[in-house]
Design a protein around this motif. Structure first.
Motif, short mmCIF file in Angstrom:
data_model
loop_
_atom_site.label_atom_id
_atom_site.label_comp_id
_atom_site.label_asym_id
_atom_site.label_seq_id
_atom_site.Cartn_x
_atom_site.Cartn_y
_atom_site.Cartn_z
N VAL A 291 0.83 -1.20 0.00
CA VAL A 291 0.00 0.00 0.00
C VAL A 291 0.87 1.25 0.00
CG1 VAL A 291 -1.82 1.26 1.19
CG2 VAL A 291 -1.78 -1.25 1.26
N PRO A 292 0.79 2.09 -1.04
CA PRO A 292 1.52 3.37 -1.03
C PRO A 292 1.03 4.27 0.10
CG PRO A 292 0.76 2.82 -3.25
CD PRO A 292 0.10 1.85 -2.32
N GLY A 293 1.96 4.88 0.79
CA GLY A 293 1.60 5.76 1.89
C GLY A 293 1.46 5.06 3.22
N ALA A 294 1.50 3.73 3.22
CA ALA A 294 1.35 3.00 4.48
C ALA A 294 2.60 3.11 5.35
CB ALA A 294 1.05 1.52 4.21
N GLY A 295 3.67 3.68 4.79
CA GLY A 295 4.86 3.92 5.61
C GLY A 295 4.57 4.81 6.80
N LEU A 296 3.45 5.52 6.75
CA LEU A 296 3.04 6.35 7.87
C LEU A 296 2.79 5.52 9.12
CD1 LEU A 296 2.21 9.33 8.51
CD2 LEU A 296 -0.14 8.67 7.98
N LEU A 297 2.54 4.22 8.94
CA LEU A 297 2.23 3.33 10.07
C LEU A 297 3.46 2.65 10.65
CD1 LEU A 297 -0.89 1.57 8.50
CD2 LEU A 297 -0.87 3.58 9.98
N ARG A 298 4.63 2.83 10.02
CA ARG A 298 5.81 2.08 10.46
C ARG A 298 6.19 2.41 11.90
NH1 ARG A 298 9.86 3.05 5.45
NH2 ARG A 298 9.50 5.18 6.16
N ASP A 299 6.29 3.68 12.22
CA ASP A 299 6.63 4.10 13.57
C ASP A 299 5.35 4.09 14.40
OD1 ASP A 299 7.61 5.17 15.88
OD2 ASP A 299 8.17 7.11 15.04
N SER A 300 4.90 2.90 14.74
CA SER A 300 3.58 2.76 15.38
C SER A 300 3.57 3.34 16.80
CB SER A 300 3.18 1.29 15.41
OG SER A 300 4.16 0.52 16.10
N GLN A 301 4.71 3.43 17.45
CA GLN A 301 4.74 3.91 18.83
C GLN A 301 4.23 5.33 18.95
OE1 GLN A 301 6.84 6.23 20.53
NE2 GLN A 301 6.54 5.59 22.64
N LYS A 302 4.27 6.10 17.86
CA LYS A 302 3.81 7.49 17.93
C LYS A 302 2.31 7.57 18.22
CE LYS A 302 3.36 7.67 12.89
NZ LYS A 302 3.98 8.20 11.64
N PHE A 303 1.56 6.52 17.86
CA PHE A 303 0.12 6.51 18.11
C PHE A 303 -0.21 6.24 19.58
CE2 PHE A 303 0.54 5.35 13.59
CZ PHE A 303 -0.21 6.37 13.04
N LEU A 304 0.82 6.01 20.39
CA LEU A 304 0.61 5.78 21.82
C LEU A 304 0.17 7.06 22.53
CD1 LEU A 304 1.02 3.17 23.48
CD2 LEU A 304 3.20 4.10 24.24
N ALA A 305 0.14 8.18 21.81
CA ALA A 305 -0.27 9.46 22.41
C ALA A 305 -1.63 9.36 23.09
CB ALA A 305 -0.29 10.55 21.34
N VAL A 306 -2.55 8.62 22.49
CA VAL A 306 -3.90 8.51 23.06
C VAL A 306 -3.86 7.75 24.38
CG1 VAL A 306 -6.28 7.91 22.58
CG2 VAL A 306 -4.74 8.46 20.69
N TRP A 307 -3.09 6.68 24.42
CA TRP A 307 -2.97 5.91 25.67
C TRP A 307 -2.33 6.76 26.77
CZ3 TRP A 307 -4.66 2.29 28.60
CH2 TRP A 307 -3.89 1.75 29.62
N VAL A 308 -1.36 7.56 26.43
CA VAL A 308 -0.71 8.43 27.43
C VAL A 308 -1.74 9.41 27.99
CG1 VAL A 308 1.04 10.22 27.75
CG2 VAL A 308 1.56 8.19 26.40
N LEU A 309 -2.63 9.90 27.15
CA LEU A 309 -3.68 10.80 27.63
C LEU A 309 -4.65 10.06 28.56
CD1 LEU A 309 -4.30 13.79 27.13
CD2 LEU A 309 -6.00 13.07 25.46
N VAL A 310 -4.92 8.80 28.26
CA VAL A 310 -5.76 7.99 29.15
C VAL A 310 -5.10 7.84 30.51
CG1 VAL A 310 -6.69 5.67 29.55
CG2 VAL A 310 -6.91 6.73 27.30
N ILE A 311 -3.78 7.59 30.52
CA ILE A 311 -3.05 7.48 31.78
C ILE A 311 -3.19 8.78 32.58
CG2 ILE A 311 -0.78 7.22 32.84
CD1 ILE A 311 0.03 5.48 30.48
N ALA A 312 -3.07 9.91 31.90
CA ALA A 312 -3.17 11.21 32.59
C ALA A 312 -4.55 11.39 33.21
CB ALA A 312 -2.87 12.34 31.61
N VAL A 313 -5.61 11.05 32.47
CA VAL A 313 -6.96 11.18 33.01
C VAL A 313 -7.15 10.24 34.20
CG1 VAL A 313 -9.40 10.77 32.51
CG2 VAL A 313 -7.98 11.99 30.86
N CYS A 314 -6.66 9.01 34.09
CA CYS A 314 -6.78 8.06 35.20
C CYS A 314 -5.99 8.52 36.42
CB CYS A 314 -6.32 6.68 34.76
SG CYS A 314 -7.39 5.88 33.53
N ALA A 315 -4.83 9.13 36.19
CA ALA A 315 -4.05 9.67 37.31
C ALA A 315 -4.82 10.80 38.00
CB ALA A 315 -2.70 10.18 36.81
N GLY A 316 -5.49 11.62 37.22
CA GLY A 316 -6.32 12.68 37.81
C GLY A 316 -7.47 12.11 38.61
#
Length: 574
Positions: free
Chosen positions: A314-339
């Motif tokens: 798939v052309p353009g699917a290289g955007l998914l290679r560095d998958s760890q960058k999508f962890l931003a949402v989980w980090v926000l969940v951690i912040a809300v749970c910490a609050g």
């Protein structure tokens, strides 16, 4: 938090490391507009910087954007909480964590701006779900703003928005997904239109090639703690580049403490069924768990093989290679749970008779856990970042190039990243693509310790092939529209300080560390500039902003007319 983290890096000057490349004045060029035919990796974030640098120095633009990351995500996630102690704990966790530390250290400031916009999208989508008048306008505006951070921030923002809009909730009527379908379609439509500035050139202007599947392995999440990759990912870390891991993550004590606190915070939120507080909470948790599972799977051999097949086809699917960058949402969940955990601790303390001040003090002390488990993030990543200035010779060469005839510039030595003495030999993405307001050709291959990830630019690939085979490098350059060659002689001794044999040309400018050579009229006879339709993506994004602003203005005028004709207002006026 921004001051405590950045510290001495806030002095005048530029922070230059990895992908963190700012220049004194970024030109409004075909590259920053995304219409030059190259892969629009920095579109439209570079366009935002270029516009801002018209009114203030580049170093000031950089510092404002970096501070905005902390202020934006801290304020946004704090506003999702119901008490001050909860807001404080959530904001501290959202700004001080391995994800922010590692992405900042690798220079992904635009990713982090997209991360900072996520809480605002959650709040706006939540208000739209609840039928509040401003929700639709704020969600549209937030989508446009997130699009300005680039493709990664935009895709993460879409995931969060979509999750909040589709997550099931109690009750009937407008709470059913079918009834919300028009709202979902509208949100997706605004997203598609707002992000046309980068997806349109990706599909119709840039070379349509599949990414190098080797990058899936190269960019897979790693264990930045002694506890393995899964524990590293769960606590918000695990970026692929070991050179940017934050000091302290290697400690068994601190990493174990981080795992315990994260697990306890999330478990308490789940036990209390906190997702029932609002559609925003439920949608955020759904999106966070989804990204966590995807990142964990991509770190495992089975997930990597599957992703390799997608990237290879798939052309353009290289955007998914560095998958760890999508962890931003989980980090926000951690912040809300910490609050939420801090709010719970405060209420329990009061119930035990500690008193309001005592209970707040205990909860506030517990809220400091992100700093306790990651002290190395303080004061410019332990003093590793410092502000510097470009040498006078670089700025002089930039002005010389501006006065020369039209033609692309190729930069040698032929490599993607540089090391400069004036920048304390930190690794830095070649800055000449931003220093010069014309097309700049350089290698886009990414050399790593154990492999090289192939780039996507056919012209750069042709030059690299000529260099490797000792072929006609001059012909490859001129076929790509290159007229000038800039040689940097201040690079480490491991790279060549001379042009490849056969390039030829006449020297037109020279300083102690730079030499500019004119190859003559280019062999390429392509169009002198982008065709009119190349700007369709920019028009689409501008149209999205207009639609959102006009819709918001219409709502405001409608409310104002309604207030002016209400019986209470008429009685008062009489």
């Amino acid at each position: 938090m921004a001051v405590l983290v950045l510290g001495p890096a806030l002095r005048p000057g530029y922070l230059l490391f990895y992908d963190m490349v700012f220049v004194p004045h970024l030109d409004l060029s075909a590259r920053t507009l995304g219409v030059d035919g190259s892969v629009p990796r920095a579109v439209p974030s570079d366009l935002v910087v270029a516009i801002a640098s018209q009114v203030m120095p580049g170093w000031m633009v950089q510092k404002v954007l970096l501070i905005l990351i902390f202020v934006g995500v801290g304020y946004g996630v704090g506003a999702l909480m119901s008490t001050r102690i909860g807001a404080t704990a959530a904001a501290l966790c959202a700004t001080w964590n391995p994800y922010v530390a590692e992405r900042l250290a690798i220079g992904h400031w635009n990713f982090l701006l997209g991360y900072a916009a996520l809480p605002f999208l959650v709040a706006a989508a939540n208000d739209m779900r609840l039928g509040r008048a401003s929700g639709r306008y704020r969600l549209g505006l937030g989508t446009v703003v997130t699009a300005m951070t680039g493709s990664t921030g935009a895709l993460i923002g879409l995931l969060v928005t979509f999750a909040v809009l589709i997550v099931p909730s109690r009750g009937g009527g407008r709470n059913t997904p079918i009834r919300r379908l028009p709202e979902i379609v509208r949100a997706v439509g605004i997203f598609v239109l707002a992000n046309a500035v980068w997806w349109f050139p990706s599909l119709f202007l840039a070379p349509v090639t599949a990414g190098d599947k080797v990058g899936v392995t190269a960019f897979a999440a790693r264990a930045d703690t002694p506890l393995g990759p899964i524990a590293s990912i769960v606590t918000g870390g695990g970026i692929w580049n070991a050179a940017v891991w934050t000091p302290g993550r290697a400690s068994v004590v601190s990493s174990s403490a981080a795992v315990v606190v994260v697990v306890v915070s999330v478990a308490c939120a789940i036990a209390a069924r906190s997702w029932k507080r609002s559609p925003g909470y439920a949608g955020l948790m759904l999106a966070g768990l989804t990204t966590l599972i995807l990142v964990v799977l991509s770190a495992l051999p089975m997930g990597q093989r599957l992703l390799e097949q997608v990237v290879d086809v798939v052309p353009g699917a290289g955007l998914l290679r560095d998958s760890q960058k999508f962890l931003a949402v989980w980090v926000l969940v951690i912040a809300v749970c910490a609050g939420l955990l801090s709010e719970r601790m405060q209420s329990v303390g009061r119930a035990m008779g500690v008193g309001r001040i005592g209970a707040t003090a205990v909860a506030a002390a517990a809220a400091m856990w992100p700093v306790a488990v990651l002290p190395g993030f303080a004061w410019a990543d332990g003093g590793q970042w410092s502000a510097v200035n470009y040498p006078a010779s670089y700025l002089e060469m930039r002005e010389r190039v501006r006065a020369l005839p039209v033609g692309a510039v190729a930069v040698f030595p032929w490599t993607t990243y540089r090391r400069y003495g004036f920048n304390e030999n930190r690794i830095l993405l070649d800055p000449w693509q931003r220093l010069l307001g014309r097309k700049v050709l350089t290698s886009d291959d990414l050399p790593l310790a154990s492999m090289t990830v192939r780039g996507e630019d056919p012209a750069a690939r042709a030059v690299a092939a000529a260099l490797e085979s000792e072929g006609d490098v001059r012909r490859a350059l001129m076929s790509a529209g290159v007229r000038f060659v800039l040689l940097q002689t201040d690079q480490p001794s491991t790279t060549s300080s001379a042009l490849p044999s056969g390039v030829g040309g006449s020297v037109v400018a020279k300083t102690d560390d730079l030499t500019l050579t004119d190859l003559g009229t280019s062999m390429s006879q392509g169009p002198s500039g982008p065709r009119w339709w190349a700007y369709s993506g920019l028009v689409g994004s501008a149209a999205a902003l207009v639609v959102v602003l006009v819709g918001g203005l219409g709502k405001a005028l409608s409310r104002r007319r309604g207030a002016a004709t209400s019986p209470e207002i008429r009685s008062t006026q009489t």
